[in-house]
Design a protein around this motif. Structure first.
Motif, PDB file in Angstrom:
ATOM      1  N   SER A 318       0.804  -1.224   0.000  1.00 42.87           N
ATOM      2  CA  SER A 318       0.000   0.000   0.000  1.00 42.87           C
ATOM      3  C   SER A 318       0.838   1.276   0.000  1.00 42.87           C
ATOM      4  O   SER A 318       0.406   2.309  -0.535  1.00 42.87           O
ATOM      5  N   LYS A 319       2.023   1.241   0.597  1.00 42.13           N
ATOM      6  CA  LYS A 319       2.847   2.463   0.690  1.00 42.13           C
ATOM      7  C   LYS A 319       4.332   2.101   0.620  1.00 42.13           C
ATOM      8  O   LYS A 319       5.080   2.336   1.583  1.00 42.13           O
ATOM      9  N   PRO A 320       4.784   1.535  -0.488  1.00 39.94           N
ATOM     10  CA  PRO A 320       6.151   1.013  -0.570  1.00 39.94           C
ATOM     11  C   PRO A 320       7.249   2.050  -0.369  1.00 39.94           C
ATOM     12  O   PRO A 320       8.227   1.792   0.337  1.00 39.94           O
ATOM     13  N   VAL A 321       7.111   3.227  -0.959  1.00 42.08           N
ATOM     14  CA  VAL A 321       8.173   4.236  -0.828  1.00 42.08           C
ATOM     15  C   VAL A 321       8.250   4.744   0.604  1.00 42.08           C
ATOM     16  O   VAL A 321       9.342   4.960   1.143  1.00 42.08           O
ATOM     17  N   GLU A 322       7.099   4.891   1.252  1.00 38.81           N
ATOM     18  CA  GLU A 322       7.084   5.299   2.660  1.00 38.81           C
ATOM     19  C   GLU A 322       7.794   4.264   3.525  1.00 38.81           C
ATOM     20  O   GLU A 322       8.565   4.613   4.435  1.00 38.81           O
ATOM     21  N   VAL A 323       7.544   2.984   3.258  1.00 36.39           N
ATOM     22  CA  VAL A 323       8.228   1.912   3.990  1.00 36.39           C
ATOM     23  C   VAL A 323       9.730   1.975   3.731  1.00 36.39           C
ATOM     24  O   VAL A 323      10.541   1.881   4.658  1.00 36.39           O
ATOM     25  N   GLY A 324      10.106   2.145   2.465  1.00 35.86           N
ATOM     26  CA  GLY A 324      11.523   2.229   2.131  1.00 35.86           C
ATOM     27  C   GLY A 324      12.208   3.394   2.811  1.00 35.86           C
ATOM     28  O   GLY A 324      13.327   3.264   3.326  1.00 35.86           O
ATOM     29  N   ARG A 325      11.538   4.541   2.839  1.00 38.03           N
ATOM     30  CA  ARG A 325      12.103   5.717   3.503  1.00 38.03           C
ATOM     31  C   ARG A 325      12.316   5.448   4.985  1.00 38.03           C
ATOM     32  O   ARG A 325      13.371   5.783   5.561  1.00 38.03           O
ATOM     33  N   SER A 326      11.332   4.819   5.621  1.00 27.04           N
ATOM     34  CA  SER A 326      11.439   4.521   7.048  1.00 27.04           C
ATOM     35  C   SER A 326      12.611   3.592   7.336  1.00 27.04           C
ATOM     36  O   SER A 326      13.377   3.821   8.284  1.00 27.04           O
TER      37      SER A 326
END
Length: 389
Positions: A318-326
């Motif tokens: 659902s939010k891959p880039v947000e997960v990657g950033r975290s």
């Protein structure tokens, strides 16, 4: 009668003749070969083609080891390379670890082991530094063959010779990773690995990363993102050899992962055996995956969760880039707009809907939902029924 592979001495002699070299360095992994051969010649139920492939796999692995030792003799400056591992992605197979790994490694300033490098981690004789075309060409031939032999492969586990892939393929060439049991049906060898040292292979892996870094000057200054579910078996080695790395645990309900991985294993075993049943695959892998998770929990508790990051499969979707950033921020990486753009570009270019669906059920492998829920009850309660830490 199943086909057989020869003894270690025969294959060692074959590798020496092929490489024109005779120094393996520390031969700690010979004991692993000695444990593997009886399993290959018994429970693996190898076909003629499977036995030939097993022999070729062992000999090629030994040739790579000989060339590896020789490279360090010829270029001692490789030892001066400083390897920085930012993150090690683990988690059961089929939990989104491949997606996360490749997205993170696609970010500027990050790197991972490319598929062609995992097959031949040492430059070929005469290969120009920074120009791996001979290894890329050989990898393309191999990947084309695999796709012809297993038409479902790209749906199950998409591969590209230049995409980051699992270093378990490299560790398997030291006969010390789950790659072996993921290629051949050898549960007794998997048991042997669990009962013996699992740290030395990580010391060797770090040296191999130095070689990969030296061989490709474009990696200068980059931080590594490693990944394989096989790291669940050797987290003690990860923690000792790469103490600075964050361990990223991907989580997905085993009700989905167990049949998905069993399907992948059944397809791979079909390349080397004509007589491994789906029921055998299911019975072995439900227990093996549970064992790997239990090992993960035990090692995590030893360090009180330090350096562990939890990522849920649903969040990756659902939010891959947000997960990657975290993940990168927790690994100490300053996430720039360029890094976010690099991750977003990878996601856009690798959408799941661009691949054929991978179809499977628990019942295909003689398993039931209730059986899986009970086997993984503690894990599901700890990591799937509460908010990630």
């Amino acid at each position: 009668m199943t086909a057989k592979v020869p003894d270690r001495d025969t294959m060692v002699a074959e590798a020496k003749a092929k490489a024109g070299l005779d120094d393996f360095g520390d031969t700690w992994f010979f004991a692993h070969i000695d444990a593997l051969i009886p399993a290959l010649n018994g429970e693996a139920k190898l076909s003629e083609a499977g036995a030939a492939y097993a022999r070729e796999t062992i000999v090629t692995s030994l040739v790579n080891r000989l060339r590896f030792v020789e490279m360090f003799k010829q270029h001692p400056e490789i030892n001066d390379e400083k390897v920085e591992v930012a993150a090690v992605v683990a988690g059961l197979p089929r939990t989104g670890s491949t997606m996360l790994h490749r997205m993170l490694a696609a970010a500027p300033g990050m790197t991972g082991c490319r598929w062609y490098e995992t097959k031949n981690y040492v430059p070929f004789p005469g290969e120009e530094r920074g120009n791996p075309e001979p290894r890329r060409a050989e990898a393309k031939v191999l990947l084309d063959y695999m796709c012809q032999a297993i038409p479902e492969l790209m749906s199950i586990h998409p591969m590209d010779i230049d995409q980051p892939d699992e270093e378990l393929i490299i560790m398997g060439q030291l006969f010390s990773s789950t790659m072996i049991e993921g290629t051949f049906f050898v549960p007794s060898f998997a048991r042997w690995l669990m009962e013996h040292d699992r740290i030395q292979v990580y010391r060797d892996l770090k040296q191999i990363l130095k070689l990969l870094q030296w061989s490709d000057p474009s990696r200068k200054g980059a931080k590594w993102v490693l990944k394989t579910p096989g790291h669940l078996m050797g987290l003690d080695g990860v923690i000792e050899v790469f103490p600075e790395a964050k361990i990223v645990m991907t989580h997905r309900d085993p009700v989905q992962t167990v049949p998905s991985y069993s399907s992948m294993m059944a397809n791979l075993y079909s390349m080397v055996s004509d007589s491994i049943t789906k029921e055998e695959v299911g019975a072995v892998w439900i227990d093996r995956l549970a064992e790997l998770l239990n090992t993960f929990v035990a090692e995590r508790e030893k360090v009180k969760g330090r350096n562990f990051i939890d990522v849920r499969y649903t969040d990756q979707l659902s939010k891959p880039v947000e997960v990657g950033r975290s993940v990168l921020e927790q690994a100490g990486i300053t996430v720039t707009p360029e890094i976010e753009a690099g991750m977003a570009e990878w996601i856009e270019a690798n959408k799941r809907e661009d691949r054929a669906p991978h179809k499977y059920t628990l019942e295909d492998f003689g398993l039931s939902r209730a059986q899986v829920e009970e086997k993984f009850r503690a894990y599901r309660e700890a990591f799937l029924e509460k908010a990630p830490a």
